[in-house]
Write a protein that holds these residues in place. Structure first.
Motif, mmCIF file in Angstrom:
data_model
loop_
_atom_site.group_PDB
_atom_site.id
_atom_site.type_symbol
_atom_site.label_atom_id
_atom_site.label_comp_id
_atom_site.label_asym_id
_atom_site.label_seq_id
_atom_site.Cartn_x
_atom_site.Cartn_y
_atom_site.Cartn_z
ATOM 1 N N ASP A 31 42.065 42.151 41.515
ATOM 2 C CA ASP A 31 42.047 41.668 40.133
ATOM 3 C C ASP A 31 42.998 40.488 39.963
ATOM 4 O OD1 ASP A 31 40.225 43.620 39.432
ATOM 5 O OD2 ASP A 31 41.759 45.011 38.678
ATOM 6 N N THR B 98 44.655 45.768 40.227
ATOM 7 C CA THR B 98 44.653 45.801 41.687
ATOM 8 C C THR B 98 44.956 44.404 42.220
ATOM 9 O OG1 THR B 98 42.308 45.286 41.854
ATOM 10 C CG2 THR B 98 42.893 47.625 41.646
ATOM 11 N N LYS C 263 45.832 49.722 35.465
ATOM 12 C CA LYS C 263 46.616 49.178 36.566
ATOM 13 C C LYS C 263 45.771 48.101 37.245
ATOM 14 C CE LYS C 263 49.057 50.597 40.726
ATOM 15 N NZ LYS C 263 50.151 49.693 40.575
#
Length: 185
Positions: free
Chosen positions: A9, A6, A4
């Motif tokens: 990111d 963030t 996943k």
């Protein structure tokens, strides 16, 4: 298992895409947008597989990637820059207008400083850059005429724009000047 991403990111990926886009401004808009979308999609996919840090590390910097894209588009020879040409073409007259108007304003203030002069005064201006100026002084009120750019300013402005933007490189190479590898007989 996909990771996943963030918000941090995604911001790191967008920062790299944005800096790449800034370095690719010499490319046509459609090509630049396509490259930006491709890099973003590849980074998002790689970040989901291996993590954003690893994806960004493997891609390298935006400078090296931009050089590769520009080299693929224009070849290894140095290329033209519409941005540099436009900046030169816009900023040189701006600075010349500003500088020459300050000089003529200082001359007008010198005419009225100290005493109330009246009459018509002619000043040759800044040699080779502007035509002569005529100042009319009437009871400390100054009006001026003249001071246009000379033809040499326009010639230097055009030559400077071409040189600064390396615009001669826009012209296609003729068949006689293209380099071909030598073949052995």
């Amino acid at each position: 298992m996909p990771r996943k991403l963030t918000a941090l990111d995604r911001m790191r990926i967008e920062r790299l895409v944005w800096t790449l886009d800034q370095r690719l401004y010499d490319l046509p808009r459609a090509s630049r947008v396509a490259k930006r979308r491709e890099v973003r999609a590849n980074l998002l996919e790689a970040a989901a597989d291996r993590g954003a840090s690893e994806a960004l590390r493997r891609l390298g910097g935006s400078g090296a990637l931009a050089r590769e894209y520009l080299g693929a588009e224009f070849g290894d020879r140095p290329h033209h820059s519409w941005t540099a040409a436009a900046c030169f073409a816009a900023l040189v007259p701006l600075f010349l207008f500003g500088g020459l108007s300050e000089v003529s304003s200082a001359y007008a203030q010198a005419l009225t400083a100290g005493h109330a002069a009246s009459g018509t005064y002619t000043w040759t201006g800044v040699s080779y850059l502007q035509s002569p100026l005529t100042f009319t002084v009437d009871h400390s009120q100054v009006t001026q005429a003249g001071g246009a750019f000379t033809p040499i300013v326009y010639v230097l402005w055009a030559v400077g724009t071409i040189v600064c933007g390396r615009l001669w490189r826009v012209l296609p190479l003729s068949s006689s000047t293209k380099r071909t590898p030598a073949t052995e007989s």
